[in-house]
Design a protein around this motif. Structure first.
Motif, PDB file in Angstrom:
ATOM      1  N   ASP A  38       0.845  -1.187   0.000  1.00 21.48           N
ATOM      2  CA  ASP A  38       0.000   0.000   0.000  1.00 21.48           C
ATOM      3  C   ASP A  38       0.882   1.240   0.000  1.00 21.48           C
ATOM      4  N   PRO A  39       0.442   2.301  -0.657  1.00 18.02           N
ATOM      5  CA  PRO A  39       1.250   3.524  -0.735  1.00 18.02           C
ATOM      6  C   PRO A  39       1.642   4.035   0.646  1.00 18.02           C
ATOM      7  N   GLY A  40       2.912   4.332   0.813  1.00 14.43           N
ATOM      8  CA  GLY A  40       3.411   4.877   2.068  1.00 14.43           C
ATOM      9  C   GLY A  40       3.656   3.845   3.152  1.00 14.43           C
TER      10      GLY A  40
ATOM     11  N   GLN B   2       9.563  -5.522  13.813  1.00 11.21           N
ATOM     12  CA  GLN B   2      10.669  -4.663  13.386  1.00 11.21           C
ATOM     13  C   GLN B   2      10.143  -3.257  13.122  1.00 11.21           C
ATOM     14  N   ASN B   3      10.974  -2.254  13.384  1.00  9.75           N
ATOM     15  CA  ASN B   3      10.683  -0.886  13.005  1.00  9.75           C
ATOM     16  C   ASN B   3      11.776  -0.454  12.039  1.00  9.75           C
ATOM     17  N   ILE B   4      11.423  -0.246  10.795  1.00 10.44           N
ATOM     18  CA  ILE B   4      12.426  -0.008   9.755  1.00 10.44           C
ATOM     19  C   ILE B   4      12.190   1.347   9.130  1.00 10.44           C
ATOM     20  N   ASP B   5      13.242   2.175   9.095  1.00  7.43           N
ATOM     21  CA  ASP B   5      13.126   3.525   8.559  1.00  7.43           C
ATOM     22  C   ASP B   5      14.086   3.739   7.400  1.00  7.43           C
ATOM     23  N   GLN B   6      13.601   4.349   6.348  1.00  6.06           N
ATOM     24  CA  GLN B   6      14.423   4.747   5.224  1.00  6.06           C
ATOM     25  C   GLN B   6      13.815   6.004   4.638  1.00  6.06           C
ATOM     26  N   PRO B   7      14.626   6.836   3.965  1.00  4.96           N
ATOM     27  CA  PRO B   7      14.082   8.082   3.416  1.00  4.96           C
ATOM     28  C   PRO B   7      13.054   7.787   2.341  1.00  4.96           C
ATOM     29  N   THR B   8      12.131   8.711   2.182  1.00 11.21           N
ATOM     30  CA  THR B   8      11.051   8.505   1.224  1.00 11.21           C
ATOM     31  C   THR B   8      11.511   8.680  -0.212  1.00 11.21           C
ATOM     32  N   GLU B   9      12.286   9.726  -0.441  1.00 13.11           N
ATOM     33  CA  GLU B   9      12.698  10.046  -1.813  1.00 13.11           C
ATOM     34  C   GLU B   9      14.127  10.555  -1.844  1.00 13.11           C
ATOM     35  N   ALA B  84      13.975   3.917  -9.478  1.00 12.51           N
ATOM     36  CA  ALA B  84      13.146   2.839  -8.942  1.00 12.51           C
ATOM     37  C   ALA B  84      12.960   3.078  -7.454  1.00 12.51           C
ATOM     38  N   SER B  85      12.187   2.210  -6.840  1.00 15.13           N
ATOM     39  CA  SER B  85      12.062   2.211  -5.393  1.00 15.13           C
ATOM     40  C   SER B  85      12.989   1.143  -4.831  1.00 15.13           C
ATOM     41  N   TYR B  86      13.667   1.460  -3.723  1.00 15.78           N
ATOM     42  CA  TYR B  86      14.605   0.532  -3.105  1.00 15.78           C
ATOM     43  C   TYR B  86      14.096   0.181  -1.704  1.00 15.78           C
ATOM     44  N   LEU B  87      13.932  -1.103  -1.487  1.00 14.63           N
ATOM     45  CA  LEU B  87      13.290  -1.594  -0.281  1.00 14.63           C
ATOM     46  C   LEU B  87      14.297  -2.281   0.625  1.00 14.63           C
ATOM     47  N   CYS B  88      14.316  -1.874   1.859  1.00 17.01           N
ATOM     48  CA  CYS B  88      15.140  -2.502   2.892  1.00 17.01           C
ATOM     49  C   CYS B  88      14.246  -3.477   3.653  1.00 17.01           C
ATOM     50  N   ALA B  89      14.729  -4.690   3.913  1.00 13.98           N
ATOM     51  CA  ALA B  89      13.921  -5.694   4.607  1.00 13.98           C
ATOM     52  C   ALA B  89      14.771  -6.422   5.638  1.00 13.98           C
ATOM     53  N   VAL B  90      14.206  -6.638   6.805  1.00 14.94           N
ATOM     54  CA  VAL B  90      14.914  -7.297   7.898  1.00 14.94           C
ATOM     55  C   VAL B  90      14.196  -8.587   8.259  1.00 14.94           C
ATOM     56  N   ARG B  91      14.967  -9.655   8.414  1.00 13.29           N
ATOM     57  CA  ARG B  91      14.374 -10.931   8.798  1.00 13.29           C
ATOM     58  C   ARG B  91      14.531 -11.145  10.296  1.00 13.29           C
ATOM     59  N   ASP B  92      13.449 -11.592  10.895  1.00 20.78           N
ATOM     60  CA  ASP B  92      13.448 -11.860  12.333  1.00 20.78           C
ATOM     61  C   ASP B  92      14.254 -13.125  12.622  1.00 20.78           C
ATOM     62  N   ARG B  93      14.922 -13.121  13.768  1.00 25.84           N
ATOM     63  CA  ARG B  93      15.770 -14.256  14.115  1.00 25.84           C
ATOM     64  C   ARG B  93      14.971 -15.494  14.458  1.00 25.84           C
ATOM     65  N   ASP B  94      13.856 -15.288  15.104  1.00 33.06           N
ATOM     66  CA  ASP B  94      13.168 -16.418  15.712  1.00 33.06           C
ATOM     67  C   ASP B  94      12.104 -17.078  14.837  1.00 33.06           C
ATOM     68  N   ASP B  95      11.507 -16.323  13.937  1.00 33.02           N
ATOM     69  CA  ASP B  95      10.378 -16.920  13.238  1.00 33.02           C
ATOM     70  C   ASP B  95      10.408 -16.718  11.731  1.00 33.02           C
ATOM     71  N   TYR B  96      11.471 -16.162  11.199  1.00 31.23           N
ATOM     72  CA  TYR B  96      11.639 -16.026   9.754  1.00 31.23           C
ATOM     73  C   TYR B  96      10.630 -15.113   9.097  1.00 31.23           C
ATOM     74  N   LYS B  97       9.982 -14.266   9.896  1.00 32.29           N
ATOM     75  CA  LYS B  97       9.179 -13.218   9.271  1.00 32.29           C
ATOM     76  C   LYS B  97      10.113 -12.222   8.599  1.00 32.29           C
ATOM     77  N   THR B 104      12.448   3.611  -0.605  1.00 33.35           N
ATOM     78  CA  THR B 104      13.015   4.902  -1.006  1.00 33.35           C
ATOM     79  C   THR B 104      12.928   5.020  -2.519  1.00 33.35           C
ATOM     80  N   THR B 105      12.235   6.024  -3.006  1.00 30.64           N
ATOM     81  CA  THR B 105      12.124   6.242  -4.446  1.00 30.64           C
ATOM     82  C   THR B 105      13.302   7.083  -4.909  1.00 30.64           C
ATOM     83  N   VAL B 106      14.100   6.502  -5.780  1.00 32.17           N
ATOM     84  CA  VAL B 106      15.261   7.213  -6.332  1.00 32.17           C
ATOM     85  C   VAL B 106      14.932   7.649  -7.752  1.00 32.17           C
ATOM     86  N   THR B 107      15.124   8.928  -8.008  1.00 28.83           N
ATOM     87  CA  THR B 107      14.930   9.471  -9.345  1.00 28.83           C
ATOM     88  C   THR B 107      16.288   9.901  -9.881  1.00 28.83           C
TER      89      THR B 107
END
Lengths: 114, 110
Positions: A38-40, B2-9, B84-97, B104-107
């Motif tokens: 979803d956006p955002g 997880q709480n994951i932060d990356q810039p929007t653009e 494109a958009s670049y996505l950061c993803a973190v895997r949990d240690r205990d349950d593989y979520k 982040t949208t890169v122009t």
């Protein structure tokens, strides 16, 4: 060709009408997963499966069901869809759930619930 | 979870370098992934880090510091197709979520 397929690609439905989105992979992967985008908010994991008959909740499982009766298939079921389930859905698979195994994503299913 | 932060653009010029940061707070950690997603398409895998340090793969590099809960993706010699958009993803240690940041949208501009 190694791939993850989803059907349908586009679906418009009405509130309360049960639907199933199919997902199939031909890579003999153990791990499969469903996401909504979803956006955002980015990609949010709905359910995942480590292997046949093993499924676990992701971060947003409410309103969804899954099953994993065969290794290649992982359908997503919406028993009573609601408008807040309007989203872009991706199925993904990887060799296993661990290590650095990359996930291969299907092409996506755009769902609109009226 | 997880709480994951990356810039929007982010915007950069063709041929330049761009660094996309990702910070995370996690109850358990079992690896960090970067994915690329072009508009209207599915995400595709770029990199994976589980130990501290830099992983280089052609024009793209990814760095991880587990003690700081920090990663970055470095894109060098930018090309228009890197928009494109670049996505950061973190895997949990205990349950593989797997938890993703919002992306982040890169122009890339000529």
């Amino acid at each position: 060709e190694a791939q993850v397929t989803q059907n349908p690609r586009y679906l418009i439905t009405v509130t309360g009408k049960k639907l199933t989105v199919t997902c199939s992979q031909n890579m003999n992967h153990e791990y499969m997963s469903w996401y909504r985008q979803d956006p955002g908010l980015g990609l949010r994991q709905i359910y995942y499966s480590m292997n046949v008959e093993v499924t676990d909740k992701g971060d947003v499982p409410e309103g969804y069901k899954v099953s994993r009766k065969e290794k290649r298939n992982f359908p997503l079921i919406l028993e009573s869809p609601s408008p807040n389930q309007t989203s872009l859905y991706f199925c993904a698979s990887s060799l296993t759930g661990g290590f650095g195994n990359e996930q291969f994503f299907g092409p996506g299913t755009r769902l609109t619930v009226l | 979870g997880q709480n994951i932060d990356q810039p929007t653009e982010m915007t950069a010029t063709e041929g330049a370098i761009v660094q996309i940061n990702c910070t995370y707070q996690t109850s358990g950690f079992n690896g960090l992934f970067w994915y690329q997603q072009h508009a209207g398409e599915a995400p595709t895998f770029l990199s994976y880090n589980v130990l501290d340090g830099l992983e280089e793969k052609g024009r793209f590099s990814s760095f991880l510091s587990r003690s700081k809960g920090y990663s970055y993706l470095l894109l060098k010699e930018l090309q228009m197709k890197d928009s494109a958009s670049y996505l950061c993803a973190v895997r949990d240690r205990d349950d593989y979520k797997l938890s993703f940041g919002a992306g982040t949208t890169v122009t890339v501009r000529a």
